[in-house]
Design an enzyme around this catalytic site. Structure first.
Site, PDB file in Angstrom:
ATOM      1  N   LEU A 114       1.161  -1.630  -3.881  1.00 23.24           N
ATOM      2  CA  LEU A 114       2.239  -1.059  -3.084  1.00 23.24           C
ATOM      3  C   LEU A 114       1.612  -0.664  -1.757  1.00 23.24           C
ATOM      4  O   LEU A 114       0.507  -0.115  -1.728  1.00 23.24           O
ATOM      5  CB  LEU A 114       2.845   0.180  -3.757  1.00 23.24           C
ATOM      6  CG  LEU A 114       3.918  -0.030  -4.826  1.00 23.24           C
ATOM      7  CD1 LEU A 114       4.286   1.305  -5.455  1.00 23.24           C
ATOM      8  CD2 LEU A 114       5.152  -0.702  -4.249  1.00 23.24           C
ATOM      9  N   ASP A 115       2.299  -0.919  -0.650  1.00 26.37           N
ATOM     10  CA  ASP A 115       1.782  -0.532   0.655  1.00 26.37           C
ATOM     11  C   ASP A 115       1.563   0.975   0.724  1.00 26.37           C
ATOM     12  O   ASP A 115       2.155   1.747  -0.030  1.00 26.37           O
ATOM     13  CB  ASP A 115       2.761  -0.934   1.759  1.00 26.37           C
ATOM     14  CG  ASP A 115       2.741  -2.432   2.027  1.00 26.37           C
ATOM     15  OD1 ASP A 115       1.771  -3.085   1.602  1.00 26.37           O
ATOM     16  OD2 ASP A 115       3.683  -2.925   2.658  1.00 26.37           O
ATOM     17  N   LYS A 116       0.728   1.393   1.664  1.00 20.35           N
ATOM     18  CA  LYS A 116       0.421   2.814   1.831  1.00 20.35           C
ATOM     19  C   LYS A 116       1.676   3.650   2.009  1.00 20.35           C
ATOM     20  O   LYS A 116       1.787   4.746   1.461  1.00 20.35           O
ATOM     21  CB  LYS A 116      -0.514   3.000   3.035  1.00 20.35           C
ATOM     22  CG  LYS A 116      -0.956   4.443   3.259  1.00 20.35           C
ATOM     23  CD  LYS A 116      -1.957   4.534   4.411  1.00 20.35           C
ATOM     24  CE  LYS A 116      -2.425   5.974   4.598  1.00 20.35           C
ATOM     25  NZ  LYS A 116      -3.443   6.077   5.682  1.00 20.35           N
ATOM     26  N   GLU A 264       4.581  -6.244  -3.057  1.00 20.34           N
ATOM     27  CA  GLU A 264       5.761  -6.168  -2.205  1.00 20.34           C
ATOM     28  C   GLU A 264       5.363  -6.412  -0.764  1.00 20.34           C
ATOM     29  O   GLU A 264       6.073  -6.234   0.151  1.00 20.34           O
ATOM     30  CB  GLU A 264       6.480  -4.806  -2.367  1.00 20.34           C
ATOM     31  CG  GLU A 264       5.585  -3.602  -2.225  1.00 20.34           C
ATOM     32  CD  GLU A 264       5.418  -3.088  -0.812  1.00 20.34           C
ATOM     33  OE1 GLU A 264       6.110  -3.541   0.109  1.00 20.34           O
ATOM     34  OE2 GLU A 264       4.574  -2.218  -0.619  1.00 20.34           O
TER      35      GLU A 264
END
Length: 264
Positions: A114-116, A264
């Site tokens: 998951l992105d930051k 994602e």
């Protein structure tokens, strides 16, 4: 939190059902374990295992054929509600890495990034085969997200998102998209290109304000509080095993675009 987790982990020496032990060791589902036991393929301390028997992890020698199932083989699968600002990396030099944040007593890694800035469901495990089978794009396993954008969502936007958007020199795989608010939609992907949802939205003139993953296959975030984790239930693990039984863990060929570990 780390000391409490470590204490709980080290105290897991209570007798457990053999089929549950085999499942947690990453061998197979409990149903498949019962079949192995009934077929006489499992031994405990040199004796043929019996249906329904209990074993003490780390205290008894459990074998499947000639293979010893040792304590270090015990599988861990955690559902984590990742907060914004935590980075999906194993590099402990990263101050805000998910590994440092979780501080689990054994080595686990994430299944799909998951992105930051993204939040929500992140699975962590020590079982590499499960990681590969779940995240390989060619296996078409679903991941569900709730997304908030900066413009009002239109029918045209939904149609284009669902049919495929050109990003990263490819067109995204058709997916399910549903409007759930003026600026909010739900999307179900079966691939995980790098920053896929954000890039899809940007290509259509939208900016993502919030992105939360709510489901990976049969595992749902539910009411798990942000920053907390839980172990998967026996039922979740059994269903997961059933879903990945026929999945493959290596690319079918050079043409497959994996992207699975991006999430994602």
């Amino acid at each position: 939190m780390g000391n409490r987790i470590k204490e709980e982990f080290e105290n897991k020496k209570e007798p457990v059902r053999l089929n549950k032990y085999l499942s947690e060791a990453g061998i197979c589902s409990r149903r498949e374990a019962d079949k192995l036991i009934a077929a006489g393929k499992i031994t405990v301390d040199g004796e043929r295992a019996e249906m329904g028997m209990r074993v003490i992890p780390g205290k008894q020698e459990i074998r499947m054929g000639k293979k010893v199932i040792s304590k270090k083989d015990e599988m861990v699968v955690l559902a984590v509600n990742k907060p914004a600002g935590i980075v999906c990396t194993e590099d402990r030099r990263e101050r805000d890495s998910i590994v440092r944040f979780l501080n689990y007593p054994i080595r686990v890694t994430y299944i799909g990034r998951l992105d930051k800035d993204s939040t929500g469901l992140l699975l962590m495990t020590n079982n590499g085969d499960i990681i590969n089978k779940m995240m390989r794009a060619g296996n078409y396993h679903e991941k569900e997200y709730k997304v908030t954008v900066d413009h009002e969502i239109t029918a045209d936007f939904l149609e284009k998102m669902a049919s495929g958007v050109e990003i990263l020199d490819t067109i995204t795989r058709p997916c399910q998209v549903e409007k759930i608010g003026t600026y909010t939609f739900r999307i179900i992907l079966t691939q995980g290109l790098n920053r896929q949802i954000r890039r899809m939205c940007e290509a259509l003139g939208y900016q993502v304000k919030k992105l939360k993953r709510e489901r990976i296959m049969n595992i749902r975030l539910g009411n798990l509080k942000e920053g907390m984790y839980r172990e998967l239930t026996d039922e979740e693990l059994d269903t997961l095993y059933d879903m990945i039984r026929d999945s493959y863990s290596a690319p079918k060929g050079p043409g497959e675009r994996n992207g699975g570990h991006h999430g994602e």
